[in-house]
Motif scaffolding. Structure first.
Motif, PDB file in Angstrom:
ATOM      1  N   SER A  45       2.292   3.453   2.888  1.00  0.00           N
ATOM      2  CA  SER A  45       2.322   2.207   2.784  1.00  0.00           C
ATOM      3  C   SER A  45       2.483   1.615   2.145  1.00  0.00           C
ATOM      4  O   SER A  45       3.068   0.282   1.767  1.00  0.00           O
ATOM      5  N   ARG A  80       1.543  -1.981   4.602  1.00  0.00           N
ATOM      6  CA  ARG A  80       0.182  -2.112   4.815  1.00  0.00           C
ATOM      7  C   ARG A  80      -0.514  -1.349   3.767  1.00  0.00           C
ATOM      8  O   ARG A  80       0.077  -0.441   3.407  1.00  0.00           O
ATOM      9  N   THR A  81      -1.244  -1.873   3.152  1.00  0.00           N
ATOM     10  CA  THR A  81      -2.231  -1.365   2.402  1.00  0.00           C
ATOM     11  C   THR A  81      -3.029  -0.607   2.916  1.00  0.00           C
ATOM     12  O   THR A  81      -3.289  -0.836   4.317  1.00  0.00           O
ATOM     13  N   ILE A  82      -3.529   0.438   2.259  1.00  0.00           N
ATOM     14  CA  ILE A  82      -4.586   1.159   2.979  1.00  0.00           C
ATOM     15  C   ILE A  82      -6.271   0.322   2.235  1.00  0.00           C
ATOM     16  O   ILE A  82      -6.521  -0.065   1.458  1.00  0.00           O
ATOM     17  N   GLN A  83      -6.979   0.220   3.503  1.00  0.00           N
ATOM     18  CA  GLN A  83      -8.607  -0.752   3.285  1.00  0.00           C
ATOM     19  C   GLN A  83      -8.988   0.231   2.308  1.00  0.00           C
ATOM     20  O   GLN A  83     -10.707  -0.144   1.678  1.00  0.00           O
ATOM     21  N   ASP A  84      -9.676   1.252   2.484  1.00  0.00           N
ATOM     22  CA  ASP A  84      -9.910   2.267   2.064  1.00  0.00           C
ATOM     23  C   ASP A  84      -9.705   2.332   0.706  1.00  0.00           C
ATOM     24  O   ASP A  84      -8.947   3.161   0.588  1.00  0.00           O
ATOM     25  N   LYS A  85     -10.472   2.347  -0.516  1.00  0.00           N
ATOM     26  CA  LYS A  85     -10.230   2.728  -1.509  1.00  0.00           C
ATOM     27  C   LYS A  85     -10.466   3.713  -1.777  1.00  0.00           C
ATOM     28  O   LYS A  85      -9.683   4.271  -2.651  1.00  0.00           O
ATOM     29  N   GLU A 108      -7.392   5.445  -0.529  1.00  0.00           N
ATOM     30  CA  GLU A 108      -6.164   5.030  -1.265  1.00  0.00           C
ATOM     31  C   GLU A 108      -5.719   5.957  -2.697  1.00  0.00           C
ATOM     32  O   GLU A 108      -5.145   6.152  -2.758  1.00  0.00           O
TER      33      GLU A 108
END
Length: 95
Positions: free
Chosen positions: A58, A63-68, A71
């Motif tokens: 990421s 792109r960010t990791i949506q699932d915290k 992440e």
């Protein structure tokens, strides 16, 4: 003493000295740096003797990791803390 025994003694001492130097070079050139790299939770490349910092995909793609939770697990796997939360916006005063 027999000259053959003296010669063999010197040969064995020479071989022993070379082995000791070889073990010392291996220890200080490969084993200790690898151990220090792995303790720092980085990646060790034994072929080139390089200690590399792992990078999250990421970070490269943006792109960010949506699932915290995912992440947090990815950051923990590479030894990086979670980012600090953004500060709350200050309330605007009415004139």
């Amino acid at each position: 003493m027999n000259p053959t025994i003296e010669r063999l003694k010197l040969i064995f001492l020479g071989v022993f000295a070379l082995l000791v130097v070889g073990v010392a070079v291996w220890t200080f050139g490969w084993a200790i740096p690898e151990k220090n790299c792995k303790e720092a939770r980085k990646w060790w490349d034994p072929g080139q003797r390089v200690c590399a910092q792992p990078v999250l995909i990421s970070d490269i793609t943006g792109r960010t990791i949506q699932d915290k939770q995912a992440e947090a697990e990815a950051r923990a796997a590479i030894g990086r803390p979670a980012p600090a939360p953004a500060p709350a916006p200050a309330p605007q005063q009415q004139p």
